[in-house]
Enzyme design. Sequence first.
Site, PDB file in Angstrom:
ATOM      1  N   CYS A  16      30.694  24.875  47.506  1.00  0.00           N
ATOM      2  CA  CYS A  16      30.837  24.683  49.105  1.00  0.00           C
ATOM      3  C   CYS A  16      29.520  25.890  49.776  1.00  0.00           C
ATOM      4  CB  CYS A  16      32.031  25.915  49.828  1.00  0.00           C
ATOM      5  SG  CYS A  16      33.609  24.666  49.064  1.00  0.00           S
ATOM      6  N   ASP A  53      39.539  21.597  62.115  1.00  0.00           N
ATOM      7  CA  ASP A  53      40.177  21.774  61.483  1.00  0.00           C
ATOM      8  C   ASP A  53      39.840  21.230  60.276  1.00  0.00           C
ATOM      9  OD1 ASP A  53      42.657  23.218  60.472  1.00  0.00           O
ATOM     10  OD2 ASP A  53      44.011  22.417  62.371  1.00  0.00           O
ATOM     11  N   GLY A 142      37.960   5.445  43.164  1.00  0.00           N
ATOM     12  CA  GLY A 142      36.878   5.832  43.718  1.00  0.00           C
ATOM     13  C   GLY A 142      36.068   5.669  43.542  1.00  0.00           C
TER      14      GLY A 142
END
Length: 333
Positions: A16, A53, A142
């Site tokens: 991240c 959010d 996927g």
Amino acid sequence: MTTPVRLTQYAHGGGCACKIPPGELEGMVGALAGGAAVRDPGAELLVGLGTGDDAAVVRTPDGRTLVVTTDFFTPVVDDPYDWGRIAAANALSDVYAMGGEPLVAVNVLGWPRDVLPMDLAAEVLRGGLAVTAEAGCHLAGGHSVDDPEPKYGLAVTGTADPDRLLRNDAGRPGVPLTLTKPLGIGVLNTRHKATGEVFPQAVAAMTALNRDAARAAVAAGAACATDVTGFGLLGHLLKLARASGVTAVLDAAAVPYLDGAREALRDGYVSGGTRRNLDWAAPGADLSAVSGDEALLLADAQTSGGLLVAGELPGMPVIGELVAAGEHPVVVR
């Protein structure tokens, strides 16, 4: 003897910490916050882009409430199976951060097929499957592309009770703040990428699901939460405070850290993402009570971090409180 492949060396950053900085991201998506016109408004969008959010929430005409998200990133550890587990836990966390339960996920994979063996990619997918199985979430198919850098994650759909959502704009003055995982993942991952040293405590934290913490928050009647990932505790706390129209008072001494985090900071293992987090958050925060190093740790870019909950959860550390809005959205003491 074959030398093990170090996956982190095939990416410019890791986990991240590779997020687009929050200020740049807000500028890029700001025009989309109102949403596009919908021809058939039978499904009601309960949570969209407005407050940044963790996931989108929509209520269908038959009354079901769905939580939808996607998350993927470059390798944060060298072990492919662990990377798959971490990426899956991180993607599922967005559903838990909304108070939901994941239902079904699909893989998102980018792979440099002419550079890295496909059996390593299979190990990444196997790690993702292990964590979704632990979560009781179906993993079905996927999409994959040939990519110069390896990337992996999930697109996840979950369900939630619309009357018991955890939102980042529902914080109210007088409520304590609870953090459900220690910080320090970012500096330990940066040290791992630079040296190859493995930190089992960081892997354990990143692969731990936020399921039990989310359920505890919902059971406690909490209405406000977010997960702590690439923008660091300071960045996610700032976004929560701004969205809720309150000031968050953070007790720096109460924030827990993983073993080795302070040593990694001392030795200079700080990612560019962490420094960008602090640059973005600093104008909205009163950091006068802490040192520059402490501020960097509070801004440390986490991967698959814990939940930040406006409410007190049994057995988990309270690190501050929400108060009426003041001069700064965040005050660190």
